[in-house]
Each structure stands twice: as structure tokens, then as C-alpha cells.
Design a protein around this motif. Sequence first.
Motif, PDB file in Angstrom:
ATOM      1  N   SER A  31      -1.506   9.186  12.478  1.00 55.16           N
ATOM      2  CA  SER A  31      -2.185  10.419  12.126  1.00 55.16           C
ATOM      3  C   SER A  31      -3.335  10.648  13.082  1.00 55.16           C
ATOM      4  CB  SER A  31      -2.677  10.356  10.686  1.00 55.16           C
ATOM      5  OG  SER A  31      -4.051  10.147  10.629  1.00 55.16           O
TER       6      SER A  31
ATOM      7  N   GLU B 210      -2.888  22.115   6.247  1.00 54.81           N
ATOM      8  CA  GLU B 210      -1.689  21.383   6.651  1.00 54.81           C
ATOM      9  C   GLU B 210      -1.426  20.189   5.734  1.00 54.81           C
ATOM     10  OE1 GLU B 210      -2.347  20.192  10.634  1.00 54.81           O
ATOM     11  OE2 GLU B 210      -1.957  22.164  11.485  1.00 54.81           O
TER      12      GLU B 210
ATOM     13  N   GLU C 109       3.513  12.920   9.494  1.00 59.11           N
ATOM     14  CA  GLU C 109       2.984  11.553   9.476  1.00 59.11           C
ATOM     15  C   GLU C 109       4.015  10.566   8.946  1.00 59.11           C
ATOM     16  OE1 GLU C 109      -0.695  11.591   7.426  1.00 59.11           O
ATOM     17  OE2 GLU C 109      -1.733  12.633   9.049  1.00 59.11           O
ATOM     18  N   LEU C 110       4.850  11.052   8.070  1.00 57.39           N
ATOM     19  CA  LEU C 110       5.872  10.164   7.517  1.00 57.39           C
ATOM     20  C   LEU C 110       6.780   9.655   8.630  1.00 57.39           C
ATOM     21  CD1 LEU C 110       7.213   8.834   5.196  1.00 57.39           C
ATOM     22  CD2 LEU C 110       8.530  10.907   4.795  1.00 57.39           C
TER      23      LEU C 110
ATOM     24  N   THR D 202       1.866  18.330   7.370  1.00 57.14           N
ATOM     25  CA  THR D 202       1.395  17.088   7.973  1.00 57.14           C
ATOM     26  C   THR D 202       1.987  15.856   7.302  1.00 57.14           C
ATOM     27  OG1 THR D 202      -0.663  18.189   8.518  1.00 57.14           O
ATOM     28  CG2 THR D 202      -0.645  15.818   8.670  1.00 57.14           C
ATOM     29  N   ALA D 203       2.242  15.971   6.030  1.00 56.05           N
ATOM     30  CA  ALA D 203       2.810  14.822   5.333  1.00 56.05           C
ATOM     31  C   ALA D 203       4.141  14.433   5.966  1.00 56.05           C
ATOM     32  CB  ALA D 203       3.002  15.145   3.853  1.00 56.05           C
ATOM     33  N   ALA D 204       4.951  15.413   6.242  1.00 58.26           N
ATOM     34  CA  ALA D 204       6.242  15.134   6.859  1.00 58.26           C
ATOM     35  C   ALA D 204       6.066  14.554   8.258  1.00 58.26           C
ATOM     36  CB  ALA D 204       7.073  16.411   6.914  1.00 58.26           C
TER      37      ALA D 204
ATOM     38  N   LEU E  58       4.965  14.384   0.462  1.00 58.71           N
ATOM     39  CA  LEU E  58       6.106  15.125   0.978  1.00 58.71           C
ATOM     40  C   LEU E  58       7.042  15.514  -0.153  1.00 58.71           C
ATOM     41  CD1 LEU E  58       7.693  16.264   3.259  1.00 58.71           C
ATOM     42  CD2 LEU E  58       8.731  14.028   3.630  1.00 58.71           C
TER      43      LEU E  58
ATOM     44  N   GLN F 209       0.859  -1.180   0.000  1.00 60.30           N
ATOM     45  CA  GLN F 209       0.000   0.000   0.000  1.00 60.30           C
ATOM     46  C   GLN F 209       0.893   1.226   0.000  1.00 60.30           C
ATOM     47  OE1 GLN F 209      -3.150   0.666  -0.170  1.00 60.30           O
ATOM     48  NE2 GLN F 209      -4.101  -1.345  -0.005  1.00 60.30           N
ATOM     49  N   LYS F 210       0.662   2.107  -0.931  1.00 59.04           N
ATOM     50  CA  LYS F 210       1.562   3.246  -0.999  1.00 59.04           C
ATOM     51  C   LYS F 210       1.389   4.168   0.193  1.00 59.04           C
ATOM     52  CE  LYS F 210       0.731   5.411  -4.719  1.00 59.04           C
ATOM     53  NZ  LYS F 210       0.812   6.345  -5.837  1.00 59.04           N
ATOM     54  N   ASN F 211       2.459   4.762   0.587  1.00 62.21           N
ATOM     55  CA  ASN F 211       2.447   5.696   1.701  1.00 62.21           C
ATOM     56  C   ASN F 211       2.272   7.117   1.157  1.00 62.21           C
ATOM     57  OD1 ASN F 211       3.223   7.578   3.639  1.00 62.21           O
ATOM     58  ND2 ASN F 211       4.368   6.022   4.755  1.00 62.21           N
ATOM     59  N   THR F 212       1.056   7.580   1.272  1.00 66.97           N
ATOM     60  CA  THR F 212       0.742   8.872   0.679  1.00 66.97           C
ATOM     61  C   THR F 212       1.500  10.016   1.326  1.00 66.97           C
ATOM     62  OG1 THR F 212      -1.459   8.056   0.192  1.00 66.97           O
ATOM     63  CG2 THR F 212      -1.124  10.403   0.031  1.00 66.97           C
ATOM     64  N   ALA F 213       1.786   9.874   2.591  1.00 67.68           N
ATOM     65  CA  ALA F 213       2.521  10.936   3.272  1.00 67.68           C
ATOM     66  C   ALA F 213       3.865  11.146   2.588  1.00 67.68           C
ATOM     67  CB  ALA F 213       2.710  10.590   4.741  1.00 67.68           C
TER      68      ALA F 213
ATOM     69  N   GLU G  10      -4.120   4.478   2.539  1.00 67.76           N
ATOM     70  CA  GLU G  10      -2.847   5.052   2.095  1.00 67.76           C
ATOM     71  C   GLU G  10      -2.405   6.188   3.005  1.00 67.76           C
ATOM     72  OE1 GLU G  10      -3.495   6.306  -1.862  1.00 67.76           O
ATOM     73  OE2 GLU G  10      -3.391   4.291  -2.716  1.00 67.76           O
ATOM     74  N   ARG G  11      -3.376   6.840   3.573  1.00 67.68           N
ATOM     75  CA  ARG G  11      -3.039   7.940   4.472  1.00 67.68           C
ATOM     76  C   ARG G  11      -2.858   7.441   5.890  1.00 67.68           C
ATOM     77  NH1 ARG G  11      -4.605  10.954   0.411  1.00 67.68           N
ATOM     78  NH2 ARG G  11      -3.682  12.987   0.702  1.00 67.68           N
TER      79      ARG G  11
END
Lengths: 328, 328
Positions: B61, A116, B55-56, B51-53, A56, A48-52, B116-117
Motif C-alpha cells: 500500500s 478510494e 492492495e489485496l 483500493t481494497a482490491a 473487498l 493478522q486479518k487482511n483488511t483489504a 491489518e491494512r
Amino acid sequence: MAVTIKDIARQAGVSPATVSRVLSGQTEFYSEKTAKKVKKTAKKLGYQKNTAAVELVTRRSKVIAVIVSSTQTNFSDQIIDGIQQEARQHDLNVIILYAGEKDPQMERKALETVIERSVMGILLVAVDLNPANEDLLVNANIPYQFLSITLKNRKLPFITSDDFQIGYQATKYLVDKGHSEIGFAAADLNSVTGQLRLDGYRQAMADNGLQLNSAWVLGGDFAYEDGVNAMKQYGREPEVTAVIASSDLAAIGVMNQAQDYGLRIPADLAVMSVDGTKLCSIVRPQLTSVTQEFFEMGVRGMQRIINQPAKAAKSTFTPFKIIARQSV
Amino acid sequence: MAVTIKDIARQAGVSPATVSRVLSGQTEFYSEKTAKKVKKTAKKLGYQKNTAAVELVTRRSKVIAVIVSSTQTNFSDQIIDGIQQEARQHDLNVIILYAGEKDPQMERKALETVIERSVMGILLVAVDLNPANEDLLVNANIPYQFLSITLKNRKLPFITSDDFQIGYQATKYLVDKGHSEIGFAAADLNSVTGQLRLDGYRQAMADNGLQLNSAWVLGGDFAYEDGVNAMKQYGREPEVTAVIASSDLAAIGVMNQAQDYGLRIPADLAVMSVDGTKLCSIVRPQLTSVTQEFFEMGVRGMQRIINQPAKAAKSTFTPFKIIARQSV
DNA sequence: TAGTAAAACACAAACGTTTGTGATATTGAT
DNA sequence: ATCAATATCACAAACGTTTGTGTTTTACTA
């Protein structure tokens, strides 16, 4: 713990770069053979791709945020349907956030949440931001669009019906049916929307040489209760012979209260609603309404977001029509 | 382009690490003085966290996803309200996704979007996943919870009303009112929910020594039209003296059609609805209903997500009650 | 067969944050 | 004044992708 493209790369004997290009649908830099291999192991591993991570690095996202005021009325469904349709065609995801009822706190929270995440665009349906939140939105540098509301601040782009015309045409319609004492109920008179409808109503009365009694116009918040309260004001033997209620629910409110007073609709009192949701044809008598094209608002809103990234668009009107049913 | 914590760090003369700790509300590793300074420059620069950073690196989340089937009925608002209330108390964000109407494609899309999120939890209201999508959900390793639906697959946790009891008690209520020919309309007889209500209905009839005619039970999809169609089946001179409609809208459908046939409610025909949304008190006559606690479902669903991360919870029932209005 | 152009791939940096740990400054006790 | 303990801070790695560029392989031409 979760499986990444590196895992796939190792298993398939290629580099992460190649895996990325295959899986993200790029067409260059790899052969059909390795593509097959990569896709297979990806599926096998349950990737599953990591959307974060994606967002980023790409610094953009494929989600459209819809912020709706958890409104008393129920037209937002239609708007959202329009949005969804358009989103699907462009392979975009849409998420919906509720911003409460004139609650700056919640509005701010909702805005921050989506900003955000640097969503691709923000659609605001029936929400009237306070100045601080307005700044927040504008400075975020994300395309946005207001729907189903007309704003004081003409700099902000919105798509809605021409509220002046709604007031005018509804009134004219009733006048043409022979009414001359017409009530105007349940609109929020502090909102631009309510004010414009009122202006239209007044203008139509004037244009037809009709006097209007200020007691006939009763404010509210577009809610069911506002309709019944308005009718209570008009009383058991109302001076008005027709009333324009500024939402379907409000119209039902006046109908119910009128019937409780023993009035017959439309014989003793005509009522006309604005919005034209399914409710109109479900209640008895069915409501004659000014029907707005909410679905279309959603569609156009999305198109704006997609076609004019960041560029400020002009506000436009979506058409409306009067649909005769049984209540006038 | 956007301002990052590095920019703030430079301006404030501290390290990014410190900025991060200040801004993310940690209490250690910095003095009050630098905290002040950092916050001020953050505000001055108009910083918005990415937020992407976040959560990465944190791999979690603060958003709860609600997936709703864009249902004909309208109780989901109440459920969402409950969810929102609980979310607010725990400083969580909630996003809502529509999954269409029995549309596996859209369901999959919605699921993938939220998986994915890697959202914190997934609440599914009134959606019945196909096996493939079920796998997707289960394997995602994200807490989830089904709401307002009872599933075949008892492994999946759900919170809903006891549908058997709904059928049983509604029937019993009508029997107690003196009815013995009772219709059962508009439920989806292919769904567990519909089947259970039907079972309850049958059992109650049997327990009261009442024969039932199979022509009295009419399936559907909980929609308004199913109500009117059912009534058309019952005919102008219906054998039944009461009908249980499996949703408010459906109940309104049978009422309207009955009235079109010149039947008086409740004198000639009693109608009882299940759900008990605001619609019941808005229509005339007001609908007597089996009222479910949708708000509570939302609240409990959230609590489950918050308290039992990943651990499989048992399914439970939320109470319901019968509210007498005017239609029986 | 040698040479070359193109296709197929790998390397590595970058995105913006968090966080463990090491370095420095401060405080207090003696 | 010395030392230890603590408070304050900076360094640097890591999260999982994408993507520009360099490197190898393949295929083709002459």
C-alpha cells in the motif's frame, strides 16, 4: 507469506468458512469446541486479518476519516478528542489526514485517499472545499459532516458555533463592561465564519447605539501574526479601548504587540479572544474568551455519521459561552 | 453499485486488463488511442478505484501510518509536517492515528488497525510501547521507525535528539551565564529521555565543580501542570536561580507560577525550556530554549522508511541548538 | 430403534483489481 | 507478397475474505 485463514483451517482441521465465522465474531454455525481450537491455532500462527480482503467482500469499513486543515489554530485537537471518544464507544477506527492550508491539491489528495478506501464516514474540520472537491465528496456516497465551519453552500451539513452570535455576544459583553470603541481583528473576512462574526459585531454595536469606525475592523487569517499586525494598525495610542480577536493566537498577538507599545491590559486595552483553548489560561494576563465546545462538535459529528448514514442532516449549532479571565 | 474497471472496459470496448494498465499508469501493452478512450470513459463514469482490491492483489500500500501519543506537548505538528513533505515528494499518503496517553489498549488498537491494512511503513512519534505491543509491531514485518524518543530497547530504531547532550548543554549554558543553583523540572524521570537529560544535567554540574541538591530535581510528565508544581516546590524564595524545564509548556508553567510568587524573570529566576516550539516566542518573556529539529526528524524518519524497507536501521540523533530569547 | 429436527460444518461463488502469458493485429524489411 | 518481429490486446488466475446454501453429524423424540 503472511498467515491466512486457510492456513488456520488446515491446521485446525476445519474449513476456511468456519474459521472466518469464528474469528469475525459470528455466533452461528459452529460449536464452542471448534471455536476454541480455531482461536488457539490463530494465536499460535500469529494471524493478522487482511483488511483489504475483508473490505473487498463486505464493501464497508470501520474507519472514520477526519480531514483537517493544518490550521494555524489549535482547537482541532479537542474536536479530534471528541471524535475519538465516540469512535471508541462504537468500536470504530479513526484516521486523520492533513489537507494543508487552503490547498485544493492536497484537499483532493486527501479526499481521494479516503474515498478510494470507502471509509465509513468523513469528518471535515475547518476545511472549506472548492467546488470540484465538493463534488468529489458528495458523489462518493459516503456520509460526511463538516465541523467548525459554516459554509456558503447550505446543502452541506455542518456543526459549528453560531458565528453571528459569537460576534454579537462578544461585542455586547465588552459594551456591558463600558467599552464603546471596539476593534474587530484577525478574522478572515472572506470566509462565511468571519463575515458572520462581523455582522454580529456590527449588529451589537448598532443595537447599543454605537458608531463604528471601519478602520476598527481588520481582517486576517486567524493567525498570531494577524493579531500583531492588527495591533500595529491600531497604533501606540489606539482609538479602540477593546478588541475582539477571532482566535486565541490572534488575541495573544494583539496582547503582545500592545504590551510592546507600553499599553497595559486590561487597563489601557481590553482584549477578548474567541475559541477558548488552553492557551487562554496559560498566557498572562489570561485571556477572557468566547469559548466554543469543540469536543462536543466532535462527538456530535460522529453521532451524525453513525446514525444517519447517507441521509442529509441539517446543520446545527453547538453552544458557546463567555469565560471571564483577566484580559478585559 | 460503484463503477468498476469492468464497466469501463465494456463501455470502451476493451478488456479489464487494458483498463487496469491504462489507469494504473503502466506504459506498456496499449496504444495511445485506447488510453485516451479509456481515460475518457473512466472520467465520464466517475470511476473511483477500489483500493481494497488493489492492495489485496498487490500486497502493498502507499500509505504511511503515523502513530502519535496524544501528547501534552505540541511538537508533533512539526514532525508531521516533515513527514508530509517527504510523503508528498514520493506520492505517498499519510494517515495519523492517536494512541492515547500511555494507554496500551489504544496503542494496540492503533497498531492493529495499521498492521491489518499492511501499510507501507509505521512512524511512531513519542510513543513508548509495552513489550506485547512491541512484539506486535516487530512481527508485522512492516518497516517502522520511532521518532522523538529514546528507547530502552536498543534494537528498535529511533531518531531523536541526544537527550544527554540536551541536559548537558542546557546546564552548561546556564552555568556560563553565571548560575550555579540550577533546577531540573518536569521531565518524566521514569523515561529514558528524562533519565538521560538528568544524567547530562548532573554531568555538567559535576564538570563545573558544582554541588547539586537533590531537591532541585523534580519529576513530572512534561506537562504545564508539572511546571507549576515544580515551581511551587521551589517556593517563593527559591534556592535555585535558574531552572531547566523539559518542555515548553512546563517552562511556561514555572514562569507563571514564579511570577505569581512575585519573582521576576530572568532577573530573579532564569528559565530555560526544551523543545523550542512557537510557544517560546509567543509567551512573555520569550523563552530561551533548547530547540529541537522536529521537522527534520519527520523527514529523516520518512527517508528511512522509504530507503530501507524492513532492514533494521541504526538509531541516530538529530541536531539541536540553544536559542537565546528573554527568559535567561 | 427409527425417525426427525436442529446443530455443525464444508463448498463455492463473489468482491475488484493486477499481471503473466497466450492470441491477434500491425509494422517493416526483403 | 512473405515473413519475422513487435505492438496491442484479451484470458484467466490469483489475492484473502465473507456468506448463502447444501451436506453431514448430533441430539432428541416417540
